[in-house]
Design a protein around this motif. Structure first.
Motif, short mmCIF file in Angstrom:
data_model
loop_
_atom_site.label_atom_id
_atom_site.label_comp_id
_atom_site.label_asym_id
_atom_site.label_seq_id
_atom_site.Cartn_x
_atom_site.Cartn_y
_atom_site.Cartn_z
N GLY A 168 -76.34 8.36 68.70
CA GLY A 168 -74.97 8.51 68.19
C GLY A 168 -74.83 9.52 67.07
O GLY A 168 -75.56 10.52 67.00
N SER A 169 -73.90 9.22 66.14
CA SER A 169 -73.50 10.27 65.18
C SER A 169 -74.10 10.10 63.80
O SER A 169 -73.74 10.84 62.88
CB SER A 169 -71.97 10.32 65.10
OG SER A 169 -71.50 9.03 64.79
N ASN A 170 -74.98 9.11 63.61
CA ASN A 170 -75.64 8.96 62.31
C ASN A 170 -77.15 9.13 62.44
O ASN A 170 -77.73 8.79 63.47
CB ASN A 170 -75.38 7.56 61.73
CG ASN A 170 -73.93 7.37 61.40
OD1 ASN A 170 -73.31 8.18 60.70
ND2 ASN A 170 -73.34 6.30 61.93
N MET A 171 -77.75 9.61 61.34
CA MET A 171 -79.21 9.72 61.34
C MET A 171 -79.83 8.32 61.21
O MET A 171 -79.40 7.54 60.35
CB MET A 171 -79.68 10.60 60.18
CG MET A 171 -81.17 10.88 60.26
SD MET A 171 -81.73 11.96 58.93
CE MET A 171 -81.73 10.80 57.55
N THR A 172 -80.79 8.02 62.06
CA THR A 172 -81.45 6.70 62.04
C THR A 172 -82.97 6.89 61.96
O THR A 172 -83.46 8.03 61.99
CB THR A 172 -81.13 5.91 63.33
OG1 THR A 172 -81.77 6.57 64.44
CG2 THR A 172 -79.64 5.79 63.58
N LEU A 173 -83.66 5.76 61.92
CA LEU A 173 -85.13 5.81 61.92
C LEU A 173 -85.65 6.55 63.13
O LEU A 173 -86.70 7.20 63.08
CB LEU A 173 -85.70 4.39 61.91
CG LEU A 173 -85.56 3.59 60.61
CD1 LEU A 173 -86.22 2.21 60.77
CD2 LEU A 173 -86.17 4.32 59.42
N ALA A 174 -84.92 6.47 64.25
CA ALA A 174 -85.37 7.16 65.47
C ALA A 174 -85.47 8.67 65.23
O ALA A 174 -86.41 9.32 65.69
CB ALA A 174 -84.41 6.86 66.61
N ASP A 175 -84.50 9.22 64.48
CA ASP A 175 -84.54 10.67 64.21
C ASP A 175 -85.74 11.03 63.36
O ASP A 175 -86.42 12.04 63.62
CB ASP A 175 -83.26 11.09 63.47
CG ASP A 175 -82.03 10.91 64.35
OD1 ASP A 175 -81.88 11.67 65.31
OD2 ASP A 175 -81.26 9.97 64.09
#
Ligand SMILES: N[C@@H](CCC(=O)N[C@@H](CS)C(=O)NCC(=O)O)C(=O)O
Length: 235
Positions: free
Chosen positions: A156-163
Motif C-alpha cells: 500500500g501507500s505507507n512504508m512498513t517493515l516489509a519495505d
C-alpha cells in the motif's frame, strides 16, 4: 532510559534490517552494540551460544528478554517501542498485517533465500555461481516487481517493515552485482524507500563497506576452509 543489547555481525543483511527498524522507531540510540565477527568465529564462542544456541545474529536482549530472528525482533520492537507515528510500520489492521507478513516471509523463504543459495555458497564452500540458481533469483525479482505494480510501497501507500526488509535484500544484490536495474518497479520503489527510511544512506553505506570487506576476506579461503583451519589449530 533502558538499553537494548544488540548482537550483530558487521556486513550482515538481517542485522541491518534491525538497525534500520531501530532508526525508523527513533530508538537506535538505545542499542548497546556487541559486534560478533564471523571471521574470528566469534558467533561460536561459548558466551554467545549461551545467549543464542543457534549462534546467529541479530540477537537483542531487552530488559532480560532475549530474541533472535530479525523479522521477529523488528515486529517486537515496533510493538514495544512504536509511538503513534510509527504504527504504520506494522499496523494492527489484520489484513494489512497479513500482507506485510506475506512479504516478510517472501523475503525469508524466497527472495533472500534464493539470493543466498546463488551468491553466498561461493563464499561458504567455493561452489561456482550457478546459472540455474541465478534464474531462480531472477524469477523472485520478477515476483517482487509484480507485487510493486500499482503500489507505492511493498504494502500500500505507507512504508512498513516489509519495505525495510526487502530494501536490505535489494541493496545486498545491488552491491554485489547490479542486475536489479532491470526491474523498473523495484528501482522506483527502492529510491522511495531510500528517501523515506531514516538514516538509510548512513546505515546502508556502512553495511556496503563491511559486506565488501567480508567478501574479500573469504576470497582467499572459503568459510569452510577457515573453519577447518580454526578447528585444527584448536585441537
Ligand atoms: N533468519 C535469520 C538469519 C540469521 C543469520 O543467519 N545470521 C548470520 C549472519 S547474516 C549469522 O549470524 N551467521 C553466523 C553463524 O551462523 O554462526 C535472521 O533473519 O535473523
Amino acid at each position: 532510559m533502558s538499553v537494548i543489547d544488540f548482537y550483530y555481525l558487521p556486513g550482515s543483511p538481517p542485522c541491518i534490517f534491525v538497525e534500520l527498524t531501530g532508526a525508523a522507531l527513533g530508538i537506535d540510540h538505545r542499542f548497546r552494540y556487541h559486534s560478533k565477527d564471523m571471521r574470528r568465529n566469534e558467533t561460536l564462542e561459548e558466551d554467545f551460544i549461551k545467549i543464542n544456541p543457534q549462534h546467529t545474529a541479530p540477537v537483542i536482549i531487552d530488559e532480560g528478554f532475549t530474541l533472535w530472528e530479525s523479522r521477529a525482533i523488528c515486529k517486537y520492537l515496533v510493538a514495544k517501542y512504536g509511538k503513534e507515528e510509527h504504527k504504520n510500520l506494522y499496523p494492527a489492521d489484520i489484513k494489512t498485517r497479513a500482507v506485510i507478513d506475506q512479504r516478510l516471509d517472501f523475503d525469508l523463504g524466497t527472495l533472500y533465500a534464493r539470493f543466498y543459495e546463488y551468491y553466498y555458497w561461493q563464499i561458504i564452500d567455493g561452489s561456482p555461481l550457478s546459472e540455474n540458481r541465478f534464474k531462480m533469483v531472477q524469477e523472485a525479482l520478477g515476483f517482487l516487481n509484480s507485487f510493486l505494480e500499482g503500489n507505492k510501497f511493498a504494502v500500500g501507500s505507507n512504508m512498513t517493515l516489509a519495505d525495510l526488509n526487502l530494501a536490505v535484500t535489494i541493496e545486498t544484490m545491488r552491491i554485489t552485482d547490479n542486475y536489479v536495474q532491470q526491474y523498473p518497479n523495484i528501482v522506483r520503489w527502492f529510491e522511495l524507500v531510500k528517501r523515506t527510511a531514516p538514516k538509510f544512506d548512513e546505515i546502508l553505506g556502512k553495511f556496503g563497506k563491511d559486506h565488501s570487506e567480508a567478501i574479500e576476506y573469504y576470497k582467499e579461503a572459503t568459510f569452510m576452509e577457515r573453519a577447518e583451519q580454526a578447528r585444527l589449530e584448536k585441537s
